[in-house]
Design an enzyme around this catalytic site. Structure first.
Site, PDB file in Angstrom:
ATOM      1  N   GLY A  38      -4.387  -5.409  39.104  1.00 35.52           N
ATOM      2  CA  GLY A  38      -3.170  -5.194  38.341  1.00 35.52           C
ATOM      3  C   GLY A  38      -2.469  -3.923  38.754  1.00 35.52           C
ATOM      4  O   GLY A  38      -2.982  -3.145  39.575  1.00 35.52           O
ATOM      5  N   PRO A  70      -0.832  -0.067  38.641  1.00 33.31           N
ATOM      6  CA  PRO A  70      -1.428   1.207  38.187  1.00 33.31           C
ATOM      7  C   PRO A  70      -1.110   1.467  36.722  1.00 33.31           C
ATOM      8  O   PRO A  70      -0.029   1.147  36.233  1.00 33.31           O
ATOM      9  CB  PRO A  70      -0.747   2.249  39.094  1.00 33.31           C
ATOM     10  CG  PRO A  70      -0.237   1.493  40.270  1.00 33.31           C
ATOM     11  CD  PRO A  70       0.104   0.129  39.773  1.00 33.31           C
ATOM     12  N   THR A  94      -2.536   0.234  33.957  1.00 31.75           N
ATOM     13  CA  THR A  94      -2.653  -0.853  32.981  1.00 31.75           C
ATOM     14  C   THR A  94      -4.001  -0.853  32.247  1.00 31.75           C
ATOM     15  O   THR A  94      -4.220  -1.693  31.389  1.00 31.75           O
ATOM     16  CB  THR A  94      -2.450  -2.214  33.663  1.00 31.75           C
ATOM     17  OG1 THR A  94      -3.298  -2.297  34.817  1.00 31.75           O
ATOM     18  CG2 THR A  94      -1.002  -2.389  34.092  1.00 31.75           C
ATOM     19  N   GLY A  95      -4.906   0.071  32.595  1.00 31.13           N
ATOM     20  CA  GLY A  95      -6.150   0.203  31.838  1.00 31.13           C
ATOM     21  C   GLY A  95      -7.359  -0.438  32.471  1.00 31.13           C
ATOM     22  O   GLY A  95      -8.301  -0.805  31.757  1.00 31.13           O
ATOM     23  N   LYS A  96      -7.375  -0.571  33.780  1.00 39.35           N
ATOM     24  CA  LYS A  96      -8.528  -1.213  34.442  1.00 39.35           C
ATOM     25  C   LYS A  96      -9.789  -0.362  34.275  1.00 39.35           C
ATOM     26  O   LYS A  96     -10.860  -0.886  33.944  1.00 39.35           O
ATOM     27  CB  LYS A  96      -8.210  -1.422  35.934  1.00 39.35           C
ATOM     28  CG  LYS A  96      -7.037  -2.368  36.175  1.00 39.35           C
ATOM     29  CD  LYS A  96      -6.803  -2.623  37.641  1.00 39.35           C
ATOM     30  CE  LYS A  96      -6.246  -1.400  38.357  1.00 39.35           C
ATOM     31  NZ  LYS A  96      -4.900  -1.034  37.890  1.00 39.35           N
ATOM     32  N   THR A  97      -9.681   0.926  34.500  1.00 41.93           N
ATOM     33  CA  THR A  97     -10.843   1.811  34.338  1.00 41.93           C
ATOM     34  C   THR A  97     -11.286   1.855  32.883  1.00 41.93           C
ATOM     35  O   THR A  97     -12.485   1.848  32.582  1.00 41.93           O
ATOM     36  CB  THR A  97     -10.494   3.228  34.832  1.00 41.93           C
ATOM     37  OG1 THR A  97     -10.061   3.160  36.193  1.00 41.93           O
ATOM     38  CG2 THR A  97     -11.707   4.139  34.747  1.00 41.93           C
ATOM     39  N   HIS A 109      32.585   4.774  33.570  1.00 37.79           N
ATOM     40  CA  HIS A 109      31.559   4.063  34.354  1.00 37.79           C
ATOM     41  C   HIS A 109      30.540   3.403  33.423  1.00 37.79           C
ATOM     42  O   HIS A 109      30.242   2.208  33.560  1.00 37.79           O
ATOM     43  CB  HIS A 109      30.875   5.057  35.298  1.00 37.79           C
ATOM     44  CG  HIS A 109      29.855   4.449  36.198  1.00 37.79           C
ATOM     45  ND1 HIS A 109      30.068   4.227  37.535  1.00 37.79           N
ATOM     46  CD2 HIS A 109      28.588   3.978  35.966  1.00 37.79           C
ATOM     47  CE1 HIS A 109      28.994   3.680  38.087  1.00 37.79           C
ATOM     48  NE2 HIS A 109      28.087   3.518  37.141  1.00 37.79           N
ATOM     49  N   GLU A 110      30.011   4.178  32.469  1.00 35.96           N
ATOM     50  CA  GLU A 110      28.971   3.637  31.587  1.00 35.96           C
ATOM     51  C   GLU A 110      29.542   2.611  30.612  1.00 35.96           C
ATOM     52  O   GLU A 110      28.894   1.601  30.319  1.00 35.96           O
ATOM     53  CB  GLU A 110      28.283   4.778  30.827  1.00 35.96           C
ATOM     54  CG  GLU A 110      27.536   5.771  31.715  1.00 35.96           C
ATOM     55  CD  GLU A 110      26.509   5.106  32.599  1.00 35.96           C
ATOM     56  OE1 GLU A 110      25.942   4.065  32.198  1.00 35.96           O
ATOM     57  OE2 GLU A 110      26.262   5.625  33.706  1.00 35.96           O
ATOM     58  N   ASP A 126      23.392   1.443  41.319  1.00 41.97           N
ATOM     59  CA  ASP A 126      23.871   0.111  40.922  1.00 41.97           C
ATOM     60  C   ASP A 126      24.004  -0.796  42.142  1.00 41.97           C
ATOM     61  O   ASP A 126      23.630  -1.980  42.098  1.00 41.97           O
ATOM     62  CB  ASP A 126      25.235   0.227  40.232  1.00 41.97           C
ATOM     63  CG  ASP A 126      25.168   1.094  38.981  1.00 41.97           C
ATOM     64  OD1 ASP A 126      24.089   1.137  38.365  1.00 41.97           O
ATOM     65  OD2 ASP A 126      26.198   1.699  38.636  1.00 41.97           O
TER      66      ASP A 126
END
Length: 632
Positions: free
Chosen positions: A229, A231, A233-236, A452-453, A529
Site C-alpha cells: 500500500g 506510504p 497507511t499503517g502497514k508497520t 482566478h479563484e 492548473d
C-alpha cells in the site's frame, strides 16, 4: 523511545572512546617530552654551540655522562643540589677530547702553555663525570606503554561493534530489533480505518494463540504475509498490532539493513535473523521495505547475477523454505512497490497472502481522527465527519499529523483545547502549507488572484457532477500557492465518470479564463492548473479508454502505483503525436466551455471576486449565498 535510548547509549560510548584516545595521546606525549629524563629534546645543542658558549663565558656547570653532556648556564636559577639529576639547561654529545679542547681554549684566553692549565682552571665546574648506567630496555618503556594503550583502545572499539559476540564489526549479525510484547503494547484497537485488513490478519493471531487446532486439522498457516500500500497507511502499525494481540515477541528490521559493502554479509544477517526467530518462537518477524532486497533478479545479464543483493535474496528464499509453517514463526513484510518483487519471493509457500493496506475511506478517516484526537485535549463539539470529508485522500500518517498540527495551533494561540477551526486550518497546512504572513501582494496581484479563484469556484458550482465548494482563500501559503479553492465530496468517491473528468478539466482552466476575460492578459498563476488538466486529459485517452478515436486501448502503463504513479507510453511516435493532438483538443474545448460560463455570469464573477478581495477567505456557504442572490 527505545531507539532514542539506544542512540544515546551509543553516542555516550563514542564519547568515552574519544576521551580514552585523547588520554592516550596526552600520556604518550608526556612520556616522550617529560618522562624518563628525556625532556631534553627542546634543549639539545650542537657541540660547536657548546664551545661558543664556553668561549663567551655562558656555562656555569656541566655533567659528563660518557659521551653525553648536560649543563647549566650562568644565568640559570637552578641550584647545584638539583643539577644534573633533576634539572639542566642544555644537552649535547661530546667527543673524547672535550676536556683537552676546553683546556686549550682557556690556555689561549690566559696566554699560558697548555700544560700549565688544569681542569680546575676552567671557567665552569665539572661536578659529575661517571656515565649513567641505565638498562637497555629503559628507553623502550614509552613505546611499550603506547602500544598497550593502542591495544586497549582497539579492543574497546571491537567489543562495542561486535556487541560481545565475536563477529568482527558486527557485519554478520542481524540488526533486527526485538520488541517486548508487554511493553508499549499495540493492539487492533489502536488501528483505525483498516477493518478489512484487520479481519485478514486475525487468522494469524489465532494461529499464534492456538496453533494446535490448525495442526490437528492439517491446515498449513501462511508462512508469510505481504502488506502492500501507499506510504503512511499503517502497514508497520498493523504488524505490531498482530504481535500485540498474539502476545509474542516482535522482530523488526528494514530491508536496507541487510545490504552491506562486503559480499556475503547480507546473507549472514538473514541466517542470524532466522536463527534468533526460531529460538524465540512463536514470534513475528517484520521486514519493512522488503523491496530493498527482494527486487526481481536480472537473470545474469549484468554481473552474472552474483551481487550482494541477490545473494541476500537467495538466502531469504532458502530460509523461508527451511522452516515449517507450524513452528510459530510468521514473516510479515511491507512494501510500496509490490510489482518490483521477485516472483520466487511472492509465490505460494513463501509469501502466501497479500493484504492491501489502502488509503482510508470517509468512515476510516473519521475513525483515525478520533483515535488520534484522544491523545490531545479537544473541544467537545468537533465535527470529525466534516474534517474527514475535507481530508479526502489523506493517509493515516497525514491524519495523525493534522491532529498534531491542530494541537500545536491551539498552543500557539494560548488556548487549552483544540477546536474545529484548528482542525480545519491544520488540513490546509498539510495540503498547502502555512500562511505566509510576510507575503504582501500588490492590489493588482490580489485582484488577479481573487478573480482566478472565483473563476474556479464559479465554473465548478455552475456545472453538474462537480464537488461542492467548501472554502475559497487568497491568503498565500508556504507551498507557493497564492490562493486555492477547496472542493469537498459529500461521501466516498471511488469512480469518476467521463463527464466528471471533463467538468474537472473545465474547472481547472477557469482560473486562467477569468484572468483573460477581466484583465485581457494572463499570468503564471495557472501553472499547476495547466499541469493537472493536461494529466487528466492524457489519462482519459491513454489509460481510461474515454476517446472515440482509440477506444478501449491502453497506450500508457502505470509504474509504482503507490509512489506517485509514474507512467510510460507504449506506442509508436505517430500514435503519440495523435494523442498529443487529442489532449490539446480536449483542453481547448473545456477552456472554451469555461469561457462561455464565465462570460454569461460576468456580473456574479465581479461581485464574488470583489467580496473575496475584501474578505480574503470565504466559506462555501457564503459563496453559494451570493451566487443564489441571498444575503451573506
Amino acid at each position: 523511545n527505545g531507539r532514542r535510548m539506544l542512540a544515546l547509549k551509543k553516542s555516550r560510548g563514542m564519547f568515552g572512546y574519544v576521551a580514552v584516545l585523547l588520554l592516550m595521546v596526552l600520556t604518550i606525549s608526556m612520556l616522550f617530552t617529560n618522562g624518563f629524563g628525556s625532556n631534553i629534546r627542546d634543549r639539545r645543542i650542537t657541540y660547536p654551540q657548546l664551545l661558543t658558549m664556553i668561549e663567551e663565558g655562558q656555562v656555569r656547570s656541566v655533567a659528563i655522562r660518557g659521551t653525553s653532556l648536560v649543563g647549566v648556564t650562568t644565568t640559570t636559577t637552578v641550584a647545584d643540589a638539583d643539577f644534573p639529576d633533576k634539572n639542566y639547561d642544555f644537552e649535547t654529545i661530546i667527543g673524547a677530547d672535550f676536556i683537552v679542547t676546553a683546556r686549550q681554549m682557556q690556555a689561549a684566553k690566559l696566554g699560558k702553555p697548555l700544560d700549565e692549565v688544569s681542569v680546575k682552571d676552567l671557567p665552569f665546574t665539572i661536578i659529575y663525570r661517571q656515565p649513567l648506567t641505565t638498562p637497555w630496555w629503559y628507553d623502550l618503556i614509552p613505546l611499550a606503554i603506547s602500544l598497550v594503550l593502542c591495544g586497549v583502545m582497539f579492543w574497546l572499539i571491537m567489543r562495542a561493534q561486535t556487541g560481545g559476540n565475536g563477529k568482527v564489526m558486527n557485519f554478520g549479525r542481524s540488526r533486527a530489533r526485538i520488541h517486548d510484547p508487554n511493553k508499549n503494547k499495540v493492539t487492533f484497537a489502536d488501528v483505525a480505518g483498516a477493518e478489512e485488513e484487520k479481519e485478514e490478519l486475525k487468522e494469524m493471531v489465532d494461529f499464534l494463540r492456538n496453533p494446535k487446532a490448525y495442526i490437528d486439522m492439517g491446515a498449513r498457516i501462511p508462512k508469510g504475509v505481504l502488506l502492500i500500500g501507499p506510504p503512511g497507511t499503517g502497514k508497520t502499525l498493523l504488524a505490531k498490532a498482530v504481535a500485540g494481540e498474539a502476545g509474542v515477541p516482535f522482530f523488526s528490521i528494514s530491508g536496507s539493513e541487510f545490504v552491506e559493502m562486503f559480499v556475503g554479509m547480507g546473507a549472514s544477517k538473514v541466517r542470524d535473523l532466522f536463527k534468533q526467530a526460531k529460538e524465540k518462537a512463536p514470534c513475528i518477524v517484520f521486514i519493512d521495505e522488503i523491496d530493498a532486497i527482494g527486487k526481481k533478479r536480472d537473470g545474469g545479464k549484468f554481473g552474472g547475477g552474483n551481487d550482494e543483493r541477490e545473494q541476500t535474496l537467495n538466502q531469504l528464499l532458502t530460509e523461508m523454505d527451511g522452516f515449517e509453517g507450524s513452528n510459530g514463526v510468521i514473516i510479515l513484510a511491507a512494501t510500496n512497490r509490490p510489482e518490483s518483487l521477485d516472483p520466487a519471493l511472492t509465490r505460494p509457500g513463501r509469501f502466501d497472502r497479500r493484504v492491501p493496506v489502502e488509503l482510508p475511506d470517509l468512515q476510516g478517516r473519521e475513525a483515525i481522527l478520533r483515535v488520534h484526537a484522544k491523545k490531545i485535549k479537544t473541544e467537545p463539539n468537533i465535527n470529525y465527519a466534516q474534517i474527514a470529508r475535507m481530508a479526502s485522500g489523506a493517509s493515516g500518517a497525514e491524519l495523525a499529523n493534522i491532529v498534531n498540527e491542530a494541537a500545536l495551533r491551539a498552543v500557539r494561540n494560548h488556548r487549552t483545547a483544540a477546536s474545529q477551526a484548528d482542525m480545519e486550518e491544520s488540513i490546509e497546512v498539510v495540503i498547502a502549507g502555512y500562511q505566509k504572513k510576510n507575503a504582501i501582494l500588490t492590489d493588482k496581484e490580489k485582484s488577479i488572484v481573487s478573480y482566478h479563484e472565483i473563476g474556479h469556484a464559479l465554473v465548478a458550482a455552475l456545472q453538474s457532477h462537480s464537488a461542492p465548494v467548501q472554502k475559497i482563500t487568497i491568503v498565500p501559503r508556504t507551498s507557493g500557492a497564492l490562493g486555492y479553492t477547496m472542493q469537498v465530496d459529500e461521501g466516498n468517491h471511488y469512480l469518476m465518470t467521463k463527464d466528471e473528468i471533463i467538468n474537472k478539466i473545465a474547472t481547472l482552466t477557469a482560473g486562467r479564463v477569468a484572468e483573460e476575460i477581466v484583465f485581457g492578459s494572463i499570468t503564471t498563476g495557472a501553472s499547476n492548473d495547466i499541469e493537472q488538466a493536461t494529466k487528466l486529459a492524457r489519462a482519459m485517452i491513454t489509460r481510461y479508454g474515454m476517446s472515440d478515436e482509440f477506444g478501449m486501448v491502453a497506450m500508457e502503463t502505470v509504474e509504482n502505483a503507490y509512489l506517485g504513479g509514474d507512467t510510460s507510453l507504449s506506442c509508436s511516435a505517430e500514435t503519440q503525436a495523435r494523442i498529443d493532438a487529442l489532449v490539446v483538443s480536449i483542453v481547448k474545448e473545456q477552456y472554451q466551455k469555461a469561457t462561455q460560463i464565465l462570460t454569461d455570469n460576468r456580473a456574479k464573477l465581479d461581485e464574488l471576486a470583489k467580496y473575496l478581495y475584501e474578505k480574503e477567505t470565504i466559506t462555501g456557504e457564503e459563496f453559494m449565498n451570493i451566487l443564489n442572490k441571498k444575503e451573506a
